[in-house]
Design a protein around this motif. Structure first.
Motif, PDB file in Angstrom:
ATOM      1  N   ASN A  32      -8.299  51.768 -35.177  1.00 51.31           N
ATOM      2  CA  ASN A  32      -7.565  50.507 -35.274  1.00 51.31           C
ATOM      3  C   ASN A  32      -6.756  50.568 -36.558  1.00 51.31           C
ATOM      4  O   ASN A  32      -7.298  50.694 -37.645  1.00 51.31           O
ATOM      5  N   SER A  33      -5.449  50.506 -36.423  1.00 54.61           N
ATOM      6  CA  SER A  33      -4.583  50.605 -37.587  1.00 54.61           C
ATOM      7  C   SER A  33      -3.447  49.612 -37.466  1.00 54.61           C
ATOM      8  O   SER A  33      -3.313  48.918 -36.459  1.00 54.61           O
ATOM      9  N   LEU A  34      -2.624  49.554 -38.508  1.00 50.27           N
ATOM     10  CA  LEU A  34      -1.465  48.668 -38.470  1.00 50.27           C
ATOM     11  C   LEU A  34      -0.531  49.123 -37.360  1.00 50.27           C
ATOM     12  O   LEU A  34      -0.374  50.309 -37.108  1.00 50.27           O
ATOM     13  N   ASN A  35       0.087  48.138 -36.714  1.00 54.24           N
ATOM     14  CA  ASN A  35       0.973  48.437 -35.590  1.00 54.24           C
ATOM     15  C   ASN A  35       2.231  47.594 -35.700  1.00 54.24           C
ATOM     16  O   ASN A  35       2.584  46.859 -34.794  1.00 54.24           O
ATOM     17  N   GLY A  36       2.884  47.644 -36.848  1.00 57.74           N
ATOM     18  CA  GLY A  36       4.131  46.923 -37.026  1.00 57.74           C
ATOM     19  C   GLY A  36       3.934  45.461 -37.364  1.00 57.74           C
ATOM     20  O   GLY A  36       2.889  45.041 -37.833  1.00 57.74           O
ATOM     21  N   LYS A  37       4.989  44.707 -37.110  1.00 55.08           N
ATOM     22  CA  LYS A  37       5.003  43.275 -37.414  1.00 55.08           C
ATOM     23  C   LYS A  37       5.429  42.512 -36.174  1.00 55.08           C
ATOM     24  O   LYS A  37       5.995  43.065 -35.249  1.00 55.08           O
ATOM     25  N   SER A  38       5.134  41.240 -36.200  1.00 54.42           N
ATOM     26  CA  SER A  38       5.621  40.354 -35.156  1.00 54.42           C
ATOM     27  C   SER A  38       6.398  39.236 -35.836  1.00 54.42           C
ATOM     28  O   SER A  38       6.465  39.175 -37.058  1.00 54.42           O
ATOM     29  N   ARG A  39       6.968  38.351 -35.080  1.00 52.34           N
ATOM     30  CA  ARG A  39       7.724  37.238 -35.636  1.00 52.34           C
ATOM     31  C   ARG A  39       7.042  35.953 -35.218  1.00 52.34           C
ATOM     32  O   ARG A  39       6.634  35.799 -34.072  1.00 52.34           O
ATOM     33  N   LYS A  40       6.897  35.022 -36.162  1.00 49.65           N
ATOM     34  CA  LYS A  40       6.246  33.757 -35.875  1.00 49.65           C
ATOM     35  C   LYS A  40       6.994  32.654 -36.608  1.00 49.65           C
ATOM     36  O   LYS A  40       7.229  32.743 -37.801  1.00 49.65           O
ATOM     37  N   SER A  41       7.369  31.621 -35.891  1.00 52.45           N
ATOM     38  CA  SER A  41       8.053  30.477 -36.477  1.00 52.45           C
ATOM     39  C   SER A  41       7.031  29.363 -36.682  1.00 52.45           C
ATOM     40  O   SER A  41       6.307  29.003 -35.759  1.00 52.45           O
ATOM     41  N   VAL A  42       6.947  28.837 -37.900  1.00 53.31           N
ATOM     42  CA  VAL A  42       6.006  27.760 -38.213  1.00 53.31           C
ATOM     43  C   VAL A  42       6.722  26.635 -38.942  1.00 53.31           C
ATOM     44  O   VAL A  42       7.735  26.844 -39.613  1.00 53.31           O
ATOM     45  N   ARG A  43       6.161  25.438 -38.803  1.00 54.16           N
ATOM     46  CA  ARG A  43       6.695  24.265 -39.491  1.00 54.16           C
ATOM     47  C   ARG A  43       5.940  24.050 -40.788  1.00 54.16           C
ATOM     48  O   ARG A  43       4.725  24.213 -40.844  1.00 54.16           O
ATOM     49  N   THR A  44       6.666  23.682 -41.825  1.00 51.95           N
ATOM     50  CA  THR A  44       6.062  23.294 -43.091  1.00 51.95           C
ATOM     51  C   THR A  44       6.656  21.943 -43.489  1.00 51.95           C
ATOM     52  O   THR A  44       7.587  21.459 -42.826  1.00 51.95           O
ATOM     53  N   ILE A  45       6.166  21.373 -44.560  1.00 54.33           N
ATOM     54  CA  ILE A  45       6.740  20.093 -45.001  1.00 54.33           C
ATOM     55  C   ILE A  45       8.153  20.287 -45.543  1.00 54.33           C
ATOM     56  O   ILE A  45       8.899  19.332 -45.685  1.00 54.33           O
ATOM     57  N   HIS A  46       8.546  21.540 -45.802  1.00 51.38           N
ATOM     58  CA  HIS A  46       9.886  21.852 -46.300  1.00 51.38           C
ATOM     59  C   HIS A  46      10.817  22.326 -45.200  1.00 51.38           C
ATOM     60  O   HIS A  46      11.935  22.733 -45.473  1.00 51.38           O
ATOM     61  N   GLY A  47      10.369  22.324 -43.958  1.00 50.14           N
ATOM     62  CA  GLY A  47      11.176  22.787 -42.834  1.00 50.14           C
ATOM     63  C   GLY A  47      10.551  23.992 -42.150  1.00 50.14           C
ATOM     64  O   GLY A  47       9.478  24.459 -42.527  1.00 50.14           O
ATOM     65  N   ASP A  48      11.232  24.501 -41.152  1.00 48.95           N
ATOM     66  CA  ASP A  48      10.738  25.653 -40.396  1.00 48.95           C
ATOM     67  C   ASP A  48      10.981  26.945 -41.171  1.00 48.95           C
ATOM     68  O   ASP A  48      12.016  27.088 -41.833  1.00 48.95           O
ATOM     69  N   ILE A  49      10.025  27.878 -41.076  1.00 45.14           N
ATOM     70  CA  ILE A  49      10.190  29.197 -41.674  1.00 45.14           C
ATOM     71  C   ILE A  49       9.782  30.251 -40.642  1.00 45.14           C
ATOM     72  O   ILE A  49       8.992  29.987 -39.750  1.00 45.14           O
ATOM     73  N   GLU A  50      10.359  31.431 -40.773  1.00 51.94           N
ATOM     74  CA  GLU A  50      10.033  32.573 -39.915  1.00 51.94           C
ATOM     75  C   GLU A  50       9.132  33.514 -40.707  1.00 51.94           C
ATOM     76  O   GLU A  50       9.522  33.995 -41.770  1.00 51.94           O
ATOM     77  N   LEU A  51       7.938  33.764 -40.193  1.00 53.44           N
ATOM     78  CA  LEU A  51       7.012  34.703 -40.822  1.00 53.44           C
ATOM     79  C   LEU A  51       7.019  36.005 -40.044  1.00 53.44           C
ATOM     80  O   LEU A  51       7.272  36.018 -38.845  1.00 53.44           O
ATOM     81  N   ASP A  52       6.719  37.092 -40.734  1.00 47.56           N
ATOM     82  CA  ASP A  52       6.607  38.413 -40.122  1.00 47.56           C
ATOM     83  C   ASP A  52       5.202  38.952 -40.371  1.00 47.56           C
ATOM     84  O   ASP A  52       5.017  39.856 -41.197  1.00 47.56           O
ATOM     85  N   PRO A  53       4.193  38.413 -39.677  1.00 44.93           N
ATOM     86  CA  PRO A  53       2.824  38.876 -39.907  1.00 44.93           C
ATOM     87  C   PRO A  53       2.592  40.274 -39.335  1.00 44.93           C
ATOM     88  O   PRO A  53       3.219  40.676 -38.355  1.00 44.93           O
ATOM     89  N   LEU A  54       1.681  41.015 -39.961  1.00 45.78           N
ATOM     90  CA  LEU A  54       1.317  42.351 -39.502  1.00 45.78           C
ATOM     91  C   LEU A  54       0.462  42.268 -38.245  1.00 45.78           C
ATOM     92  O   LEU A  54      -0.231  41.278 -38.029  1.00 45.78           O
ATOM     93  N   ARG A  55       0.513  43.318 -37.424  1.00 43.99           N
ATOM     94  CA  ARG A  55      -0.316  43.407 -36.222  1.00 43.99           C
ATOM     95  C   ARG A  55      -1.232  44.609 -36.342  1.00 43.99           C
ATOM     96  O   ARG A  55      -0.900  45.586 -37.006  1.00 43.99           O
ATOM     97  N   ASP A  56      -2.365  44.539 -35.666  1.00 44.54           N
ATOM     98  CA  ASP A  56      -3.238  45.709 -35.588  1.00 44.54           C
ATOM     99  C   ASP A  56      -3.164  46.291 -34.190  1.00 44.54           C
ATOM    100  O   ASP A  56      -2.811  45.604 -33.233  1.00 44.54           O
ATOM    101  N   ARG A  57      -3.444  47.554 -34.077  1.00 44.43           N
ATOM    102  CA  ARG A  57      -3.290  48.269 -32.815  1.00 44.43           C
ATOM    103  C   ARG A  57      -4.170  47.700 -31.704  1.00 44.43           C
ATOM    104  O   ARG A  57      -3.759  47.617 -30.559  1.00 44.43           O
ATOM    105  N   ASN A  58      -5.396  47.308 -32.024  1.00 46.55           N
ATOM    106  CA  ASN A  58      -6.318  46.789 -31.006  1.00 46.55           C
ATOM    107  C   ASN A  58      -6.086  45.319 -30.671  1.00 46.55           C
ATOM    108  O   ASN A  58      -6.652  44.821 -29.716  1.00 46.55           O
ATOM    109  N   GLY A  59      -5.321  44.615 -31.477  1.00 44.11           N
ATOM    110  CA  GLY A  59      -5.083  43.195 -31.236  1.00 44.11           C
ATOM    111  C   GLY A  59      -6.298  42.333 -31.529  1.00 44.11           C
ATOM    112  O   GLY A  59      -6.408  41.219 -31.038  1.00 44.11           O
ATOM    113  N   SER A  60      -7.203  42.832 -32.350  1.00 44.42           N
ATOM    114  CA  SER A  60      -8.434  42.095 -32.644  1.00 44.42           C
ATOM    115  C   SER A  60      -8.337  41.232 -33.893  1.00 44.42           C
ATOM    116  O   SER A  60      -9.271  40.510 -34.212  1.00 44.42           O
TER     117      SER A  60
END
Length: 77
Positions: A32-60
């Protein structure tokens, strides 16, 4: 600033989950190792931001800061 801090916190969670840091040779051939990044849009009190969280190969990986499916970054700002 919120984006960078949230991504660093998610990266630290991933390091804890995998047991090694990004680009560390200790992760080679672990199954199980790093497998790139994904994109996630979240709301904050300052507005919407796009995060690029890391993914793992197994998805666990289950992040604690922003759980899978959540769209709000609560209690962080």
């Amino acid at each position: 600033m919120t984006k960078k801090l949230a991504e660093r916190a998610l990266e630290a969670e991933m390091e804890q989950h995998l047991g090694y840091a990004k680009h560390d040779a200790a992760g080679k051939n672990t199954g199980n190792s790093l497998n790139g990044k994904s994109r996630k849009s979240v709301r904050t009190i300052h507005g919407d931001i796009e995060l690029d969280p890391l993914r793992d190969r197994n998805g666990s990986f289950e992040p604690k800061l922003i759980k899978k499916g959540e769209k709000q970054l609560g209690g962080f700002d």
